[in-house]
Design a protein around this motif. Structure first.
Motif, PDB file in Angstrom:
ATOM      1  N   ASP A  85       0.824  -1.213   0.000  1.00 16.62           N
ATOM      2  CA  ASP A  85       0.000   0.000   0.000  1.00 16.62           C
ATOM      3  C   ASP A  85       0.856   1.260   0.000  1.00 16.62           C
ATOM      4  O   ASP A  85       0.401   2.344   0.359  1.00 16.62           O
ATOM      5  CB  ASP A  85      -0.947  -0.004   1.207  1.00 16.62           C
ATOM      6  N   ILE A  86       2.139   1.125  -0.417  1.00 17.01           N
ATOM      7  CA  ILE A  86       3.092   2.245  -0.421  1.00 17.01           C
ATOM      8  C   ILE A  86       3.473   2.571  -1.862  1.00 17.01           C
ATOM      9  O   ILE A  86       3.715   1.685  -2.677  1.00 17.01           O
ATOM     10  CB  ILE A  86       4.347   1.902   0.400  1.00 17.01           C
ATOM     11  N   VAL A  87       3.559   3.879  -2.187  1.00 19.80           N
ATOM     12  CA  VAL A  87       3.880   4.309  -3.547  1.00 19.80           C
ATOM     13  C   VAL A  87       5.337   4.773  -3.630  1.00 19.80           C
ATOM     14  O   VAL A  87       5.900   5.293  -2.663  1.00 19.80           O
ATOM     15  CB  VAL A  87       2.955   5.446  -4.015  1.00 19.80           C
ATOM     16  N   THR A  88       5.935   4.576  -4.805  1.00 19.78           N
ATOM     17  CA  THR A  88       7.307   4.993  -5.079  1.00 19.78           C
ATOM     18  C   THR A  88       7.339   5.690  -6.430  1.00 19.78           C
ATOM     19  O   THR A  88       6.779   5.196  -7.407  1.00 19.78           O
ATOM     20  CB  THR A  88       8.270   3.783  -5.114  1.00 19.78           C
ATOM     21  N   LEU A 115       0.186  12.508  -4.303  1.00 14.43           N
ATOM     22  CA  LEU A 115       1.076  11.454  -3.841  1.00 14.43           C
ATOM     23  C   LEU A 115       2.416  12.018  -3.393  1.00 14.43           C
ATOM     24  O   LEU A 115       2.894  13.031  -3.907  1.00 14.43           O
ATOM     25  CB  LEU A 115       1.301  10.428  -4.959  1.00 14.43           C
ATOM     26  N   ARG A 116       3.012  11.349  -2.429  1.00 17.62           N
ATOM     27  CA  ARG A 116       4.346  11.670  -1.932  1.00 17.62           C
ATOM     28  C   ARG A 116       5.118  10.371  -1.772  1.00 17.62           C
ATOM     29  O   ARG A 116       4.517   9.310  -1.553  1.00 17.62           O
ATOM     30  CB  ARG A 116       4.279  12.427  -0.604  1.00 17.62           C
ATOM     31  N   GLU A 117       6.416  10.437  -1.864  1.00 16.69           N
ATOM     32  CA  GLU A 117       7.249   9.233  -1.745  1.00 16.69           C
ATOM     33  C   GLU A 117       6.979   8.526  -0.422  1.00 16.69           C
ATOM     34  O   GLU A 117       7.038   9.134   0.646  1.00 16.69           O
ATOM     35  CB  GLU A 117       8.738   9.612  -1.849  1.00 16.69           C
ATOM     36  N   GLY A 118       6.659   7.217  -0.498  1.00 15.89           N
ATOM     37  CA  GLY A 118       6.422   6.419   0.696  1.00 15.89           C
ATOM     38  C   GLY A 118       5.040   6.557   1.292  1.00 15.89           C
ATOM     39  O   GLY A 118       4.783   6.013   2.374  1.00 15.89           O
ATOM     40  N   LYS A 119       4.142   7.267   0.601  1.00 14.52           N
ATOM     41  CA  LYS A 119       2.796   7.494   1.147  1.00 14.52           C
ATOM     42  C   LYS A 119       1.966   6.213   1.069  1.00 14.52           C
ATOM     43  O   LYS A 119       2.053   5.454   0.113  1.00 14.52           O
ATOM     44  CB  LYS A 119       2.111   8.622   0.375  1.00 14.52           C
TER      45      LYS A 119
END
Length: 353
Positions: free
Chosen positions: A303-306, A340-344
């Motif tokens: 569930d984490i975005v990169t 979105l933000r890194e690691g969100k």
């Protein structure tokens, strides 16, 4: 008195309530997104690469000493032969040094000859004869040094070719090793094309498939020509992040000049190169960067975005073909990209398989 105690109690209760409210943790609102999966790569057997003709074996030509340019005997576009003088420095000081060194050398030879005659008649010692011999050798070395310095004031073509650029003119000063002009081999044609990393990874210079000759079509020339593989770079271009491949052919009767645009048609199967163009992804999954031509995607793991940079090869009716940065099976976010933000952490509400 009783009223005062009640008032103080009320104020204390209000303060305690305020502290309790301030200490409460603010719960972050969940961000709902939709996702899309990267499917099998886009495949085609035939591809056309845009390229450019570049000078073959272009070499900067420079003097081995500093000085003032007296003559530049060629101009851009001139053909030169191997060994032809192409530039010259002011040589007045060097010629005077050669004359002085030659006079000293001639004198030392004569003194040694007389010394040998006197030594044979035992009129001088062996030590005196050795000194005359050393003087002659030193004068000879100085004469050869002065002669070389005079020769270094003249610049000769190391090979036959064509002058592409001239950087210095008469009366300008030039430093040691500073280019005076560029010379290239005009009997060859070098073609440079740009390749993405996933295509270059399949290029094996030692493979038998490297005997395959792609066809080149030059701007303003009707005929097509087969090209041979020459070499490719191992580091990507800093701006385009692509790799450069060089192809070559003999210069045809009608000369093809550097700077001519060219289209190189390649049968990817015969060339032994994987025919993967890239991966087709929807435009909604792309986020533009701060610079022109810069794009990113947001990959979802768990569930984490990169945030990942990608290279776009082309845009079609189904979206964009991305040649690097994604792989089959990747899950990409295609909504609310600007939030979105890194690691969100995100919550997926819709999946496009």
């Amino acid at each position: 008195m009783t009223r005062s105690i009640i008032t103080i109690s009320a104020i204390a209760m209000a303060l305690l309530t305020g502290c309790k409210d301030a200490s409460q943790t603010i719960v972050e609102q969940p961000l709902y997104v939709s996702t899309t999966s990267v499917h099998a790569p886009v495949i085609s057997q035939y591809r056309t690469f845009k390229g450019l003709v570049v000078p073959a074996e272009q070499t900067p030509i420079a003097f081995r000493r500093e000085g003032e340019v007296q003559h530049v005997l060629v101009k851009a576009g001139d053909l030169v032969k191997k060994g032809q003088m192409i530039a010259k420095l002011d040589e007045s000081k060097e010629r005077q040094a050669v004359n002085d060194a030659q006079a000293q050398y001639t004198l030392a030879i004569r003194q040694l000859q007389r010394g040998e005659e006197l030594h044979a008649r035992q009129m001088i010692s062996k030590a005196e004869l050795d000194e005359l011999t050393a003087n002659k050798q030193l004068a000879e070395a100085n004469f050869h040094y002065a002669t070389n310095q005079l020769n270094y004031t003249r610049l000769f073509a190391p090979f036959a070719g064509k002058v592409s650029d001239v950087f210095k003119q008469r009366f300008e000063r030039v430093a040691i090793g500073e280019p005076v002009l560029n010379l290239y081999q005009n009997d060859k044609v070098y073609v440079r094309i740009e390749l993405s990393d996933n295509v270059l990874a399949m290029v094996n210079p030692n493979s038998q498939n490297m005997s395959y000759k792609p066809l080149a079509t030059f701007s303003g020339v009707e005929q097509t020509y087969p090209l041979d593989y020459l070499e490719h770079t191992s580091e990507p271009n800093e701006q385009t992040q692509t790799y450069q491949m060089y192809l070559t052919m003999a210069q045809p009767e009608s000369e093809i000049l550097p700077g001519t645009s060219v289209s190189v048609s390649v049968d990817m199967v015969k060339a032994g190169i994987a025919s993967i163009d890239g991966y087709n992804i929807p435009m909604t999954a792309l986020q533009a960067g701060n610079r022109d031509g810069e794009f990113f995607v947001w990959k979802l793991k768990g569930d984490i975005v990169t945030k990942v940079p990608v290279t776009i090869d082309q845009v079609n009716g189904e979206g964009a073909i991305v040649s690097s940065g994604v792989a089959q099976g990747d899950v990409l976010v295609n909504s609310n990209l600007r939030k979105l933000r890194e690691g969100k952490h995100v919550d997926v509400v819709e999946k496009d398989q």
